[in-house]
Design an enzyme around this catalytic site. Sequence first.
Site, PDB file in Angstrom:
ATOM      1  N   ASP A 307       0.896  -1.154   0.054  1.00 38.29           N
ATOM      2  CA  ASP A 307       0.188  -0.113  -0.274  1.00 38.29           C
ATOM      3  C   ASP A 307       0.898   1.112   0.052  1.00 38.29           C
ATOM      4  O   ASP A 307       1.952   1.019   0.175  1.00 38.29           O
ATOM      5  CB  ASP A 307      -1.022  -0.083   1.171  1.00 38.29           C
ATOM      6  CG  ASP A 307      -2.136   0.881   1.075  1.00 38.29           C
ATOM      7  OD1 ASP A 307      -2.265   1.859   0.072  1.00 38.29           O
ATOM      8  OD2 ASP A 307      -3.273   0.654   1.849  1.00 38.29           O
ATOM      9  N   GLU A 510     -10.460   6.824   4.753  1.00 38.84           N
ATOM     10  CA  GLU A 510      -9.263   6.438   5.503  1.00 38.84           C
ATOM     11  C   GLU A 510      -9.421   7.198   6.806  1.00 38.84           C
ATOM     12  O   GLU A 510     -10.433   7.289   7.394  1.00 38.84           O
ATOM     13  CB  GLU A 510      -7.784   6.815   4.787  1.00 38.84           C
ATOM     14  CG  GLU A 510      -8.054   6.113   3.298  1.00 38.84           C
ATOM     15  CD  GLU A 510      -6.546   6.040   2.710  1.00 38.84           C
ATOM     16  OE1 GLU A 510      -5.612   5.665   3.295  1.00 38.84           O
ATOM     17  OE2 GLU A 510      -6.638   6.165   1.470  1.00 38.84           O
TER      18      GLU A 510
END
Length: 744
Positions: A307, A510
């Site tokens: 990621d 997020e």
Amino acid sequence: MITTACVGFTVTSPAAADKGEVYLRANAPVQARVQDLLKRMTLDEKVGQLEQIAVNRLLGDCTWSGGDFNEACMKQVLADEATGSILSGGGMGPKSNTPKDWAIMINTVQRYALEHSRLRVPIVYGVDAVHGHNNVLGATIFPHQIGLGAAWNPALTGATAESTQRAVAATGATWNFAPVADLARDQRWGRYYETYSEDPLLAGENAAAAVRGLENGRSGRKVASSVKHFAGYSEPSNGHDRVPGDMSMRYLQDTILPSYKAAVDAGALTVMVNSGAVNGVPAHASHYLLTDVLRNQWRFKGVVISDWNDVLSLQRAYHVVNDYPGAIAAAVNAGVDMAMLPPDDRTFHASAVDAVKRGLISQKRLDEAVGRVLWLKFTLGLFEHPYVDESKADAAVLGTDKDLARKAATESMVLLRNTGGVLPLAAGKRIVVTGPSADSMANQTGGWTIGWQGIPAGVTVPGTTIAQGLKAGAPAGTDVAYVPDGAEAVNRAKSADAVVVVVGEKPGAEGESDSPRPELAADQQQLVASLQATGVPVVLVVVSGRPLVLGAAGNTAGLLAAWLPGTEGGNAVADLLYGKANPSGRLPVSWPKNLGNEPMYYQQLPGTNGGPDSGYSPAFAFGAGLSYTSYTIGNLTANRSQIRPGDTVGVDVTVANTGSRAGDLVVPVYVSQPVSAVLVPAKRLVAFTRVTLAPGQSRTVHLTFPASRLAVTPGDVNGAGAPRVEAGSYQLSAGDSTATFTVR
Ligand code: NOJ
């Protein structure tokens, strides 16, 4: 500067000039092509294939400014470092943001890469198209995953994924960072809405359907999916995104891993790693997760991508190594094949070369990682078809599949209360519509829409808001007044027949979207309470990425969970509230009644706890959902009473529509174990289906599940062996009906 506009388009394939190299032969076996190409590559060229860099690195100031392509930076990234992949993360699109400009942008990068690659190795371009091609203006935006989970219809999820594949492919991207196979267990977590469900099976079946839809979609270019975020990303210990999580091997194996495995088994070409740490080890440095489980146990053959910036995080955030070469070696040796890099990274390439030269990464492991990236590119057909036809992009993306989006949104919404039959709203009445999410495309599309955090201010996204949908869809004679001001709405409500108040959350993504208090905002609770005080029936529509504790807004006559339904959300709400469609969604998660009960999920293990709210006591349980008709579920039978752990269990259930409207019924089948050596939840979902039933219709449906679904990790508190199906008796349930069987 290279401006995208002046770059021409050509479909000439670099492989057309086949000089006889095996890797350029389209019909040679992929592994032969990979091996042939690998042996021609220099160390620098190989290391380039380990890199994926954000497109902003190629633009403007070569960091975050955006703007036109900057040739100096293109040269560094695509020529000097021979970078293997470019990505547009949330919000990183061309200025005009049309599908055509996306295609031009991606072709521009591809052309530059090919023309400056000694071996003419194409790049693979990645995007976050997590609910439709959501970065692109004018693309149809589907419900976020939590809504699709509520439809309990993996085939529908697959259809939305196929539509997304068509849109993504038409703009030239060939790698989509979707689906999310994490679980929704902690309502505080900001990425709760990006998951399908709290339940491993429901999440896994949907993730698998999404993988198949994305990768087998038959239109245009092939697109790779990426199952993310492997593994255990949904378990930050305090609900804040990316905070390390601790979980027993039993919980990891029995609950967390199965949804990823289902998606990997569906053929996913790539997997993205969890940014967080699990049991004291950053997932990016976990050989156990990335190699022992993913490769050796599950036989995953594809590419593992990090990621965002998470290789460097091993040094900078986690401090498990003291320099970048060490971090790269730790990640690559654990099993990472490619690093996703932010535009300000200037040192990955040299550090990776250094790591190889110092022997921190073996030549063999380097070749394996590079070989996988090349395998992906060959598999995607990029050597033969590196470019997309820019002239077709707009038509393939703009406003397509709206009916599918409307259907998906309609099936996703869950009717949770309908006191006195307030719904469907009778025709010919006066309805006041109000609330902060009634006319907000940003709220109903959520995060990852045009911008990372949702639709940026000033951007208009085509679609239908709920107020618009309720006006446009109103039956003849129904008077709909949208009244944005709360006080005025309360006033107007007094002379109305019903009020629809649309509340919920603002978009976010997020960590920005974490909510230590996942409840409806106080001013919204107050608005609902004031509307209630008028005595007029109130229908509450909640637009949110998680179940919100409703507090003072918790007792309206009507209650519809609309999730984040996307651009067709307004039409879907109208279809349901006016009764054009019959509600069929069921909660894919548990809806807490009080704050402080997070995480909450129905698979809470039994205990000696007895305090208030200490057990599973949601406002609405997993699987809850009403309809405008009535159903019965009964006569559950198992096809045999004795089974072995390797068997498939067959189950018959009789379902009937006992009301006067056609509808879709979700049929979940649960298993419980009266006695088990280690704790198991009171019930576990083992199979489900969705059936369409005409009024008065009755049907027997047949479901099957592998007995291996019952496996749990045996042993004491340090139990860590392979999950096993315990011998003994089991009880199946569907509706009020039960059946038993014994595992030998
Ligand atoms: C970080 C997110 O965790 C991930 O889901 C996403 O795909 C990448 N950034 C790329 O935008």
